[in-house]
Design a protein around this motif. Sequence first.
Motif, mmCIF file in Angstrom:
data_model
loop_
_atom_site.group_PDB
_atom_site.id
_atom_site.type_symbol
_atom_site.label_atom_id
_atom_site.label_comp_id
_atom_site.label_asym_id
_atom_site.label_seq_id
_atom_site.Cartn_x
_atom_site.Cartn_y
_atom_site.Cartn_z
ATOM 1 N N ILE A 1 3.460 0.862 -31.152
ATOM 2 C CA ILE A 1 3.381 1.711 -30.064
ATOM 3 C C ILE A 1 2.098 1.340 -29.339
ATOM 4 N N LEU A 2 2.022 1.063 -27.880
ATOM 5 C CA LEU A 2 0.892 0.727 -27.193
ATOM 6 C C LEU A 2 0.807 1.745 -25.976
ATOM 7 N N LEU A 3 -0.253 2.815 -26.086
ATOM 8 C CA LEU A 3 -0.432 3.533 -24.793
ATOM 9 C C LEU A 3 -1.719 3.058 -24.227
ATOM 10 N N SER A 4 -1.954 3.314 -22.865
ATOM 11 C CA SER A 4 -3.122 2.910 -21.945
ATOM 12 C C SER A 4 -4.298 3.953 -22.527
ATOM 13 N N ARG A 5 -5.412 3.455 -22.448
ATOM 14 C CA ARG A 5 -6.507 4.368 -22.589
ATOM 15 C C ARG A 5 -6.493 5.533 -21.525
ATOM 16 N N GLY A 6 -6.272 5.061 -20.496
ATOM 17 C CA GLY A 6 -6.218 6.089 -19.580
ATOM 18 C C GLY A 6 -5.276 7.259 -19.735
ATOM 19 N N LEU A 7 -4.025 6.883 -20.002
ATOM 20 C CA LEU A 7 -3.115 8.004 -20.646
ATOM 21 C C LEU A 7 -3.591 8.932 -21.827
ATOM 22 N N VAL A 8 -4.208 8.103 -22.665
ATOM 23 C CA VAL A 8 -4.505 8.857 -23.868
ATOM 24 C C VAL A 8 -5.813 9.912 -23.331
ATOM 25 N N ASP A 9 -6.725 9.410 -22.686
ATOM 26 C CA ASP A 9 -7.653 10.113 -22.338
ATOM 27 C C ASP A 9 -7.328 11.435 -21.493
ATOM 28 N N LYS A 10 -6.241 11.490 -20.756
ATOM 29 C CA LYS A 10 -5.988 12.156 -19.922
ATOM 30 C C LYS A 10 -4.927 13.433 -20.630
ATOM 31 N N LEU A 11 -4.476 13.148 -21.782
ATOM 32 C CA LEU A 11 -3.385 13.961 -22.282
ATOM 33 C C LEU A 11 -4.201 14.975 -23.331
ATOM 34 N N THR A 12 -3.712 16.205 -23.417
ATOM 35 C CA THR A 12 -4.062 17.243 -24.724
ATOM 36 C C THR A 12 -3.659 16.607 -25.814
ATOM 37 N N PRO A 13 -4.456 16.939 -27.024
ATOM 38 C CA PRO A 13 -3.942 16.424 -28.172
ATOM 39 C C PRO A 13 -2.442 16.514 -28.431
ATOM 40 N N LYS A 14 -1.916 17.915 -27.962
ATOM 41 C CA LYS A 14 -0.653 18.450 -28.299
ATOM 42 C C LYS A 14 0.329 17.532 -27.395
ATOM 43 N N GLN A 15 -0.128 17.124 -26.218
ATOM 44 C CA GLN A 15 0.848 16.284 -25.300
ATOM 45 C C GLN A 15 0.702 14.870 -26.171
ATOM 46 N N LEU A 16 -0.397 14.346 -26.636
ATOM 47 C CA LEU A 16 -0.473 13.051 -27.108
ATOM 48 C C LEU A 16 0.628 13.080 -28.156
ATOM 49 N N HIS A 17 0.611 14.151 -29.099
ATOM 50 C CA HIS A 17 1.589 13.940 -30.067
ATOM 51 C C HIS A 17 2.982 13.927 -29.838
ATOM 52 N N ILE A 18 3.359 14.644 -28.776
ATOM 53 C CA ILE A 18 4.694 14.888 -28.253
ATOM 54 C C ILE A 18 5.018 13.329 -27.896
ATOM 55 N N VAL A 19 4.185 12.799 -26.924
ATOM 56 C CA VAL A 19 4.501 11.303 -26.449
ATOM 57 C C VAL A 19 4.797 10.430 -27.713
ATOM 58 N N LEU A 20 3.760 10.648 -28.818
ATOM 59 C CA LEU A 20 3.969 9.605 -29.761
ATOM 60 C C LEU A 20 5.203 9.853 -30.649
ATOM 61 N N THR A 21 5.616 11.093 -30.803
ATOM 62 C CA THR A 21 6.965 11.335 -31.303
ATOM 63 C C THR A 21 7.987 10.810 -30.709
ATOM 64 N N HIS A 22 8.007 10.945 -29.208
ATOM 65 C CA HIS A 22 9.025 10.368 -28.165
ATOM 66 C C HIS A 22 8.963 8.853 -28.595
ATOM 67 N N GLU A 23 7.929 8.282 -28.560
ATOM 68 C CA GLU A 23 7.882 6.829 -28.676
ATOM 69 C C GLU A 23 8.544 6.265 -30.269
ATOM 70 N N ARG A 24 8.024 7.102 -31.110
ATOM 71 C CA ARG A 24 8.451 6.543 -32.553
ATOM 72 C C ARG A 24 9.935 6.798 -32.716
ATOM 73 N N ALA A 25 10.535 7.775 -31.779
ATOM 74 C CA ALA A 25 11.891 7.961 -31.839
ATOM 75 C C ALA A 25 12.483 6.629 -31.234
ATOM 76 N N HIS A 26 11.748 6.031 -30.369
ATOM 77 C CA HIS A 26 12.446 4.770 -29.833
ATOM 78 C C HIS A 26 12.441 3.591 -30.916
ATOM 79 N N VAL A 27 11.394 3.699 -31.612
ATOM 80 C CA VAL A 27 11.311 2.766 -32.749
ATOM 81 C C VAL A 27 12.324 3.093 -33.725
ATOM 82 N N GLN A 28 12.405 4.261 -34.406
ATOM 83 C CA GLN A 28 13.414 4.589 -35.251
ATOM 84 C C GLN A 28 14.944 4.432 -34.715
#
Length: 89
Positions: A1-28
Amino acid sequence: ILLSRGLVDKLTPKQLHIVLTHERAHVQRLDVLTSLADRFVCSLLAERVSRALMGQIVLAREQACDEASAIEVGSPLDVAATILAVARL
């Protein structure tokens, strides 16, 4: 999973967790592979039909991953808020 540094920097930790769970669902779900198969099958159809069908398939795929993320984090509302936050970025 690749996320841009700009996106990571602008998200809260909770939002980042949600984005990563969404992307992991694509992988699974092996969405990259099924997407290739979808595109191949749709290429055999008339362009107008193909475009409409692919739009529906992509939407359904995203909704499935949103639902999986909501189940994992326990809050569909937080997932929806994160989707809006990312769209605004």
